[in-house]
Design a protein around this motif. Structure first.
Motif, short mmCIF file in Angstrom:
data_model
loop_
_atom_site.label_atom_id
_atom_site.label_comp_id
_atom_site.label_asym_id
_atom_site.label_seq_id
_atom_site.Cartn_x
_atom_site.Cartn_y
_atom_site.Cartn_z
N ALA A 187 75.86 27.21 59.99
CA ALA A 187 75.19 27.07 61.29
C ALA A 187 76.21 27.42 62.37
CB ALA A 187 74.67 25.65 61.47
N ASP A 188 76.24 28.70 62.77
CA ASP A 188 77.20 29.18 63.75
C ASP A 188 76.63 29.06 65.15
OD1 ASP A 188 78.65 30.05 61.47
OD2 ASP A 188 77.64 32.00 61.51
N VAL A 189 77.28 28.30 66.01
CA VAL A 189 76.84 28.19 67.40
C VAL A 189 77.27 29.46 68.13
CG1 VAL A 189 76.98 26.86 69.54
CG2 VAL A 189 77.06 25.68 67.32
N LEU A 190 76.29 30.18 68.69
CA LEU A 190 76.56 31.47 69.33
C LEU A 190 76.66 31.37 70.85
CD1 LEU A 190 74.13 33.81 67.34
CD2 LEU A 190 76.52 33.26 66.84
N GLY A 191 75.92 30.45 71.45
CA GLY A 191 75.90 30.36 72.91
C GLY A 191 74.74 29.53 73.36
N GLU A 192 74.18 29.91 74.53
CA GLU A 192 73.04 29.15 75.04
C GLU A 192 72.09 30.01 75.84
OE1 GLU A 192 74.50 27.01 79.12
OE2 GLU A 192 75.05 26.04 77.25
N THR A 193 70.88 29.49 76.01
CA THR A 193 69.85 30.19 76.77
C THR A 193 70.00 29.89 78.25
OG1 THR A 193 68.28 28.35 76.57
CG2 THR A 193 68.23 30.03 74.84
N GLY A 194 69.44 30.78 79.08
CA GLY A 194 69.45 30.56 80.51
C GLY A 194 69.63 31.85 81.28
N SER A 195 69.35 31.81 82.54
CA SER A 195 69.47 32.92 83.49
C SER A 195 68.43 34.00 83.20
CB SER A 195 70.88 33.52 83.52
OG SER A 195 71.04 34.50 82.52
N ASP A 196 68.51 35.09 83.95
CA ASP A 196 67.57 36.19 83.77
C ASP A 196 68.26 37.41 83.18
OD1 ASP A 196 69.16 36.90 85.89
OD2 ASP A 196 67.52 37.61 87.16
N ILE A 220 72.00 28.19 71.06
CA ILE A 220 71.56 29.26 70.18
C ILE A 220 72.46 29.22 68.95
CG2 ILE A 220 71.27 31.75 69.89
CD1 ILE A 220 71.02 31.92 72.98
N ILE A 221 71.83 29.15 67.79
CA ILE A 221 72.57 28.99 66.53
C ILE A 221 72.11 30.07 65.55
CG2 ILE A 221 73.00 27.41 64.59
CD1 ILE A 221 72.06 25.16 66.59
N LEU A 222 73.05 30.61 64.81
CA LEU A 222 72.73 31.53 63.73
C LEU A 222 72.83 30.76 62.42
CD1 LEU A 222 72.12 34.39 62.67
CD2 LEU A 222 74.60 34.74 62.52
N VAL A 246 70.73 39.03 79.68
CA VAL A 246 71.22 38.95 78.31
C VAL A 246 72.68 39.37 78.35
CG1 VAL A 246 71.10 39.96 76.01
CG2 VAL A 246 68.99 39.34 77.21
N GLU A 247 73.54 38.43 78.04
CA GLU A 247 74.99 38.68 78.03
C GLU A 247 75.49 38.39 76.62
OE1 GLU A 247 76.61 39.85 80.62
OE2 GLU A 247 75.20 39.48 82.25
N ILE A 248 76.01 39.41 75.95
CA ILE A 248 76.56 39.25 74.60
C ILE A 248 77.98 39.79 74.60
CG2 ILE A 248 76.33 39.81 72.15
CD1 ILE A 248 73.33 40.17 72.61
N SER A 249 78.91 38.97 74.15
CA SER A 249 80.32 39.37 74.05
C SER A 249 80.74 39.31 72.59
CB SER A 249 81.21 38.43 74.86
OG SER A 249 80.85 38.45 76.21
N GLY A 257 66.89 34.34 79.53
CA GLY A 257 68.07 35.07 79.10
C GLY A 257 68.99 34.25 78.22
N LEU A 258 70.17 34.82 77.98
CA LEU A 258 71.11 34.14 77.09
C LEU A 258 72.52 34.59 77.37
CD1 LEU A 258 72.07 36.36 74.59
CD2 LEU A 258 69.60 36.19 74.26
N ASN A 259 73.44 33.74 76.96
CA ASN A 259 74.86 34.07 77.01
C ASN A 259 75.42 33.72 75.64
OD1 ASN A 259 77.63 34.27 77.44
ND2 ASN A 259 77.43 33.64 79.59
N VAL A 260 75.84 34.75 74.90
CA VAL A 260 76.30 34.58 73.53
C VAL A 260 77.69 35.17 73.39
CG1 VAL A 260 75.96 35.52 71.20
CG2 VAL A 260 74.06 34.44 72.39
N GLN A 261 78.56 34.46 72.71
CA GLN A 261 79.89 34.98 72.41
C GLN A 261 80.05 34.98 70.90
OE1 GLN A 261 83.09 33.69 74.79
NE2 GLN A 261 84.36 35.28 73.91
N LEU A 262 80.07 36.18 70.33
CA LEU A 262 80.27 36.34 68.90
C LEU A 262 81.77 36.36 68.61
CD1 LEU A 262 77.69 39.21 68.30
CD2 LEU A 262 77.33 36.75 68.03
N PRO A 263 82.19 35.77 67.50
CA PRO A 263 83.62 35.80 67.18
C PRO A 263 84.06 37.22 66.85
CG PRO A 263 82.36 34.86 65.36
CD PRO A 263 81.40 35.07 66.49
N GLN A 264 85.32 37.52 67.17
CA GLN A 264 85.89 38.83 66.82
C GLN A 264 85.81 38.99 65.30
OE1 GLN A 264 86.97 41.04 69.24
NE2 GLN A 264 86.83 42.44 67.52
N GLN A 265 85.39 40.16 64.86
CA GLN A 265 85.22 40.40 63.43
C GLN A 265 85.95 41.65 63.00
OE1 GLN A 265 81.02 40.52 62.54
NE2 GLN A 265 80.57 38.80 63.87
#
Length: 197
Positions: free
Chosen positions: A148-157, A17-19, A159-162, A101-109
């Motif tokens: 092109a910021d890599v945020l994480g990846e798809t998978g599971s059932d 998953i890319i922004l 939505v996990e966002i950190s 689903g997805l697992n995404v880790q956003l950088p601390q801002q």
């Protein structure tokens, strides 16, 4: 080529998953003023203030040209803009259609949690791709002068966002789908009860 069109939703697990974004991250002052025109401010905070996020038409055009080039090259499986509801809404809507689903880790801002998740900055698109295409996507983004910021990846059932080390959204696709699809019915039921009282 319309046969190469990207869908709005995630199609497979195990995809990156890319922004894609055309602008530098905004500062906290701009974010607060612009956040007042967001769906979150209107619906959750019950207030509207400030002005909409600025749109640099040249940067937006560049982002769109890059996105079309990536899609026509067969590098992108899904694409969803962040204009209505912000990044978190775009991610969840991308997950709901096929239940991926997805697992995404956003950088601390420096921005507040709400601004990072629900701010509606212009010229941002969430894409998904086969991991083997990641390097080429980053190369094309650099050629066009976008991020092109890599945020994480798809998978599971789920939505996990950190945000940094903090988990900020953790829910099953089923929970989110029920909330998303039942929102209008719930609002109408609430309105009907209020009018009877």
């Amino acid at each position: 080529d319309v046969h190469k069109a990207a869908k709005m939703h995630f199609a497979h697990a195990g995809r990156k998953i890319i922004l894609l974004r055309a602008n530098d991250a905004g500062d906290a002052v701009d974010a607060e003023v612009e956040f007042g025109s967001s769906e979150y401010a209107k619906e959750i905070l019950g207030a509207v203030w400030g002005y909409p996020p600025a749109l640099d038409i040249e940067k937006e055009a560049t982002l769109q040209r890059a996105l079309v080039a990536l899609i026509q090259a067969g590098l992108v499986e899904s694409a969803h803009d962040c204009a209505d509801g912000g990044l978190a809404v775009a991610l969840v809507e991308s997950a709901l259609a096929a239940g991926i689903g997805l697992n995404v880790q956003l950088p601390q801002q420096k921005l507040s949690l709400e601004f990072a998740l629900f701010g509606e900055d212009a010229s941002r698109v969430v894409i998904s791709c086969d991991p083997q295409h990641l390097a080429r996507i980053q190369q094309v983004a650099e050629e066009y002068g976008i991020f092109a910021d890599v945020l994480g990846e798809t998978g599971s059932d789920r939505v996990e966002i950190s945000l940094g080390a903090q988990s900020v959204i953790s829910a099953s696709i089923t929970e989110l789908r029920n909330a998303y699809e039942g929102a209008l019915e719930k609002a109408l039921r609430t309105e009907a009860v209020a009018s009877v009282s």
